[in-house]
Design an enzyme around this catalytic site. Sequence first.
Site, PDB file in Angstrom:
ATOM      1  N   SER A   1      -9.616   1.422   2.737  1.00 34.58           N
ATOM      2  CA  SER A   1      -8.792   2.274   1.898  1.00 34.58           C
ATOM      3  C   SER A   1      -7.691   1.510   1.160  1.00 34.58           C
ATOM      4  CB  SER A   1      -8.145   3.365   2.764  1.00 34.58           C
ATOM      5  OG  SER A   1      -7.283   2.771   3.749  1.00 34.58           O
TER       6      SER A   1
ATOM      7  N   LYS B   1       0.850  -1.188   0.000  1.00 39.75           N
ATOM      8  CA  LYS B   1       0.000   0.000   0.000  1.00 39.75           C
ATOM      9  C   LYS B   1       0.881   1.232   0.000  1.00 39.75           C
ATOM     10  CE  LYS B   1      -3.942   1.900   2.627  1.00 39.75           C
ATOM     11  NZ  LYS B   1      -4.837   1.658   3.780  1.00 39.75           N
TER      12      LYS B   1
ATOM     13  N   SER C   1      -9.844  -1.223   6.905  1.00 39.66           N
ATOM     14  CA  SER C   1      -9.301  -0.948   5.572  1.00 39.66           C
ATOM     15  C   SER C   1      -8.517  -2.091   4.949  1.00 39.66           C
ATOM     16  CB  SER C   1      -8.428   0.304   5.610  1.00 39.66           C
ATOM     17  OG  SER C   1      -9.228   1.447   5.805  1.00 39.66           O
TER      18      SER C   1
END
Length: 484
Positions: free
Chosen positions: A151, A76, A175
């Site tokens: 996210s 990420k 997330s």
Amino acid sequence: MSAHLPSATDLARAVQSGGVTPQILLDEARARTQTARNLNAVVSLNAGADEVAVRVAERVAAGETLPLAGVPVVLKDNINARGTPTTCGSRILANYISPYDATVVERLTAAGAVIVGKANMDEFAMGSSTETSACGPTLNPWDRSRVPGGSSGGSAAAVAAGLVPVSLGSDTGGSVRQPAALTGVYGLKPTYGRVSRYGLVAYASSLDQIGPFARSAADLALVMNVVAGHDPRDATSLDAPPAFRVGTPDELRGLRVGVIRESLEGNTVGVEAALEAMLGALRGAGAEVREVSLPHLRHAIATYYLIAMPEASSNLARYDGMVYGERVPAGDVVGSMTQTRERGFGDEVKRRILIGTYALSSGYYDAYYSKAMRVRRLIADDFARAFGDFDLLVSPTSPFPAFRRGEKTGDPLAMYAADVDTVAVNLAGLPALSVPAGFETVDRVRLPVGVQFIAPALADERLTALAGALEEMGAVRVEVAPGI
């Protein structure tokens, strides 16, 4: 090009045996990323990956045993890796190149993994759909008109589409788990402090936790045995050496599973059916399944946002263009800071900064943030009482499958409510795993749904053991999204 890369476990064995080279695996992962570029899952590639692949090959040739030998991994874009962009999906960090490695990156590299690149994300991890990214939205590989969740949507989509076998995301209020459910893969949120946050760009420091995505229980255990463990550079890091493994169906006999009563309302028909099928499989294996009430769970969403937003307001104060990131020139320092933040942050980040600053302001701190912290304690106490009677708790991961792009962007409260089943876990600091639990057909499209298992603090290993048992029973079947 095959349908997808094999598991991380199989790839590492193939590299160790000389059946394939790390460079071939890296090239394959890059080719897949290019083929799937319209998913917008991977937003930058690691220019130094070839050198790492060469070093891994040399280490294997020298007789070194590496648990992740040559395995391509995506991170990420809020996890720092030396020499790569770390944008956090924001314009304000568009040109920032990390000068150091996060602890998880050091450990992955030491274990022989090759970092392919960075995955798309909601800006500063603020969102539940990966639509707030300055890099544009990520598309769900099961239906490109829908979101992959957020996210960590880019990390989830990369694994779901078979670009890489494993990836890392961060979980502040769901997330990792929510996008895992919406894309049909495993997503693990470890106990708070079980994985070092050194090198993770902070959203809400008391809630954030790095966790892996994978398509098998064995790969989850493999990655967690590498990245978990104490780190002296993280003051919240716990001294709990990892011992992750996969379990067998025999271990489910006598397991006490509590179904969270407050999570049973408001779910779609497909989510209800998937949960019932999972509970039926557990009962069939000899587990004891009963409902349990966590009465303060109804306050979890409000509590979460009244803690996360003030912490975000504090953490994001450093982005003012004075030390790093983009800077907008102006007539004076205050003007430059103001215009830098105005142009550099997106609407959702600004909204959370404003609400968080308000909640921390004089006269309102006690009414909002302080009160939320007291309710957080009540929620944690509810979990503690439940674990006095149960070994694991279970709920849907999300009350619905993937929603359409743009469906919730005009209604922030509806977007926040997408995390209704996940935020309480972060408030209590507990480990939880989203397990692929089947599909719901919506508009003639099969969309994945997930079931969430929650364990007591530091009982993370119980979750990968459970996943392995469910796989062996056939209660979990992970599919790769059709085509890249």
